[in-house]
Design a protein around this motif. Structure first.
Motif, PDB file in Angstrom:
ATOM      1  N   ILE A 144      -3.399 -19.417 -48.109  1.00  0.00           N
ATOM      2  CA  ILE A 144      -2.028 -18.886 -48.112  1.00  0.00           C
ATOM      3  C   ILE A 144      -1.502 -18.984 -49.541  1.00  0.00           C
ATOM      4  O   ILE A 144      -1.489 -20.063 -50.127  1.00  0.00           O
ATOM      5  N   GLU A 145      -1.072 -17.868 -50.094  1.00  0.00           N
ATOM      6  CA  GLU A 145      -0.553 -17.839 -51.460  1.00  0.00           C
ATOM      7  C   GLU A 145       0.961 -18.041 -51.510  1.00  0.00           C
ATOM      8  O   GLU A 145       1.472 -18.743 -52.374  1.00  0.00           O
ATOM      9  N   GLU A 146       1.665 -17.393 -50.584  1.00  0.00           N
ATOM     10  CA  GLU A 146       3.138 -17.451 -50.604  1.00  0.00           C
ATOM     11  C   GLU A 146       3.676 -17.197 -49.204  1.00  0.00           C
ATOM     12  O   GLU A 146       3.099 -16.421 -48.438  1.00  0.00           O
ATOM     13  N   VAL A 147       4.785 -17.863 -48.888  1.00  0.00           N
ATOM     14  CA  VAL A 147       5.518 -17.614 -47.649  1.00  0.00           C
ATOM     15  C   VAL A 147       6.989 -17.549 -48.041  1.00  0.00           C
ATOM     16  O   VAL A 147       7.502 -18.445 -48.707  1.00  0.00           O
ATOM     17  N   ARG A 148       7.651 -16.473 -47.645  1.00  0.00           N
ATOM     18  CA  ARG A 148       9.088 -16.338 -47.928  1.00  0.00           C
ATOM     19  C   ARG A 148       9.787 -15.757 -46.715  1.00  0.00           C
ATOM     20  O   ARG A 148       9.165 -15.130 -45.847  1.00  0.00           O
ATOM     21  N   ALA A 149      11.093 -15.935 -46.672  1.00  0.00           N
ATOM     22  CA  ALA A 149      11.891 -15.347 -45.596  1.00  0.00           C
ATOM     23  C   ALA A 149      11.926 -13.829 -45.785  1.00  0.00           C
ATOM     24  O   ALA A 149      12.054 -13.334 -46.911  1.00  0.00           O
ATOM     25  N   ALA A 150      11.780 -13.102 -44.709  1.00  0.00           N
ATOM     26  CA  ALA A 150      11.892 -11.643 -44.758  1.00  0.00           C
ATOM     27  C   ALA A 150      13.361 -11.266 -44.930  1.00  0.00           C
ATOM     28  O   ALA A 150      14.260 -11.969 -44.457  1.00  0.00           O
ATOM     29  N   THR A 151      13.604 -10.149 -45.589  1.00  0.00           N
ATOM     30  CA  THR A 151      14.970  -9.657 -45.712  1.00  0.00           C
ATOM     31  C   THR A 151      15.379  -9.000 -44.391  1.00  0.00           C
ATOM     32  O   THR A 151      14.527  -8.626 -43.575  1.00  0.00           O
ATOM     33  N   ALA A 152      16.664  -8.824 -44.209  1.00  0.00           N
ATOM     34  CA  ALA A 152      17.166  -8.154 -43.002  1.00  0.00           C
ATOM     35  C   ALA A 152      16.588  -6.743 -42.902  1.00  0.00           C
ATOM     36  O   ALA A 152      16.232  -6.280 -41.813  1.00  0.00           O
ATOM     37  N   GLU A 153      16.470  -6.068 -44.030  1.00  0.00           N
ATOM     38  CA  GLU A 153      15.925  -4.706 -44.039  1.00  0.00           C
ATOM     39  C   GLU A 153      14.443  -4.701 -43.636  1.00  0.00           C
ATOM     40  O   GLU A 153      13.998  -3.838 -42.880  1.00  0.00           O
ATOM     41  N   GLU A 154      13.667  -5.675 -44.119  1.00  0.00           N
ATOM     42  CA  GLU A 154      12.254  -5.764 -43.741  1.00  0.00           C
ATOM     43  C   GLU A 154      12.118  -6.003 -42.242  1.00  0.00           C
ATOM     44  O   GLU A 154      11.288  -5.384 -41.571  1.00  0.00           O
ATOM     45  N   ILE A 155      12.942  -6.880 -41.707  1.00  0.00           N
ATOM     46  CA  ILE A 155      12.912  -7.161 -40.269  1.00  0.00           C
ATOM     47  C   ILE A 155      13.277  -5.909 -39.484  1.00  0.00           C
ATOM     48  O   ILE A 155      12.609  -5.552 -38.509  1.00  0.00           O
ATOM     49  N   GLU A 156      14.315  -5.211 -39.918  1.00  0.00           N
ATOM     50  CA  GLU A 156      14.741  -3.989 -39.233  1.00  0.00           C
ATOM     51  C   GLU A 156      13.658  -2.916 -39.271  1.00  0.00           C
ATOM     52  O   GLU A 156      13.396  -2.239 -38.280  1.00  0.00           O
ATOM     53  N   HIS A 157      12.986  -2.756 -40.423  1.00  0.00           N
ATOM     54  CA  HIS A 157      11.957  -1.731 -40.586  1.00  0.00           C
ATOM     55  C   HIS A 157      10.602  -2.153 -40.014  1.00  0.00           C
ATOM     56  O   HIS A 157       9.746  -1.304 -39.788  1.00  0.00           O
ATOM     57  N   GLY A 158      10.404  -3.458 -39.848  1.00  0.00           N
ATOM     58  CA  GLY A 158       9.152  -3.951 -39.283  1.00  0.00           C
ATOM     59  C   GLY A 158       7.996  -4.024 -40.258  1.00  0.00           C
ATOM     60  O   GLY A 158       6.835  -4.110 -39.853  1.00  0.00           O
ATOM     61  N   HIS A 159       8.303  -4.019 -41.571  1.00  0.00           N
ATOM     62  CA  HIS A 159       7.257  -4.143 -42.578  1.00  0.00           C
ATOM     63  C   HIS A 159       7.835  -4.706 -43.876  1.00  0.00           C
ATOM     64  O   HIS A 159       9.047  -4.723 -44.079  1.00  0.00           O
ATOM     65  N   VAL A 160       6.936  -5.143 -44.756  1.00  0.00           N
ATOM     66  CA  VAL A 160       7.313  -5.727 -46.029  1.00  0.00           C
ATOM     67  C   VAL A 160       7.698  -4.616 -47.003  1.00  0.00           C
ATOM     68  O   VAL A 160       7.072  -3.553 -47.043  1.00  0.00           O
ATOM     69  N   HIS A 161       8.696  -4.887 -47.837  1.00  0.00           N
ATOM     70  CA  HIS A 161       9.092  -3.982 -48.912  1.00  0.00           C
ATOM     71  C   HIS A 161       8.724  -4.623 -50.240  1.00  0.00           C
ATOM     72  O   HIS A 161       8.579  -5.833 -50.318  1.00  0.00           O
ATOM     73  N   GLY A 162       8.584  -3.800 -51.264  1.00  0.00           N
ATOM     74  CA  GLY A 162       8.290  -4.328 -52.591  1.00  0.00           C
ATOM     75  C   GLY A 162       6.813  -4.583 -52.824  1.00  0.00           C
ATOM     76  O   GLY A 162       5.965  -4.004 -52.137  1.00  0.00           O
ATOM     77  N   PRO A 163       6.478  -5.486 -53.765  1.00  0.00           N
ATOM     78  CA  PRO A 163       5.066  -5.740 -54.111  1.00  0.00           C
ATOM     79  C   PRO A 163       4.236  -6.104 -52.858  1.00  0.00           C
ATOM     80  O   PRO A 163       4.592  -6.995 -52.102  1.00  0.00           O
TER      81      PRO A 163
END
Length: 168
Positions: A144-163
């Motif tokens: 595991i390299e990194e764990v972060r909280a998802a943004t509200a937009e990522e949760i709403e869209h159902g996928h990761v945004h950005g890098p």
């Protein structure tokens, strides 16, 4: 932060068939890591369950039986398809018809299927609609390299945004 629902997980992994001595399927070490929204349904459920509670820096090693991965190989998923199904604009799409080629198709109900061409006959094309990894037990190792909280937009869209994710 620990891996839990609505976290973005970045990890590197190695996937082998069956166990740690099995044939290499793929790996991300030396290339871009896998980045996904945990709990969004985009990963094999057993894969996510095995990562639950881990944090950045943790390693992992686990197997997933084929039934809990891509399913068992189903001989009934081999089907003859009339060659007429491969006619585009009135002509047989011969550039598509190549043994081993994986192509998207739709069933009579409009559901998307992915099929692999096994054989091309005079009037039919034998297609395999099993997942390429059906019937294969999987073995993952990684970190595991990194764990972060998802943004509200990522949760709403159902996928990761950005890098490592979607840019829109």
């Amino acid at each position: 932060m620990k891996i839990d629902k609505h976290t973005v997980v970045t990890l590197h992994y190695k996937l082998q068939e069956k166990d740690a001595d099995g044939d290499m399927v793929e790996q991300t070490f030396g290339s871009d890591p896998l980045v996904f929204l945990y709990g969004a349904g985009s990963m094999i459920p057993k894969f996510e369950a095995e990562l639950s509670g881990k944090k950045a820096g943790d390693g992992f090693a686990f197997g997933i039986e084929s039934a809990e991965a891509y399913g068992e190989y189903d001989p009934e998923a081999i089907a003859p398809i009339p060659k007429e199904a491969f006619v585009v604009d009135g002509e047989l799409a011969e550039d598509i018809l190549q043994v081993g080629r994986v192509i998207p198709m739709r069933d009579p109900d409009g559901n998307q299927l992915i099929g692999t061409i096994l054989e091309i006959g005079d009037t039919e094309v034998q297609m395999n609609f099993n997942h390429p990894m059906a019937g294969v037990d999987l073995y993952f190792t990684g970190q595991i390299e990194e764990v972060r909280a998802a943004t509200a937009e990522e949760i709403e869209h159902g996928h990761v945004h950005g890098p490592g994710g979607v840019s829109h």
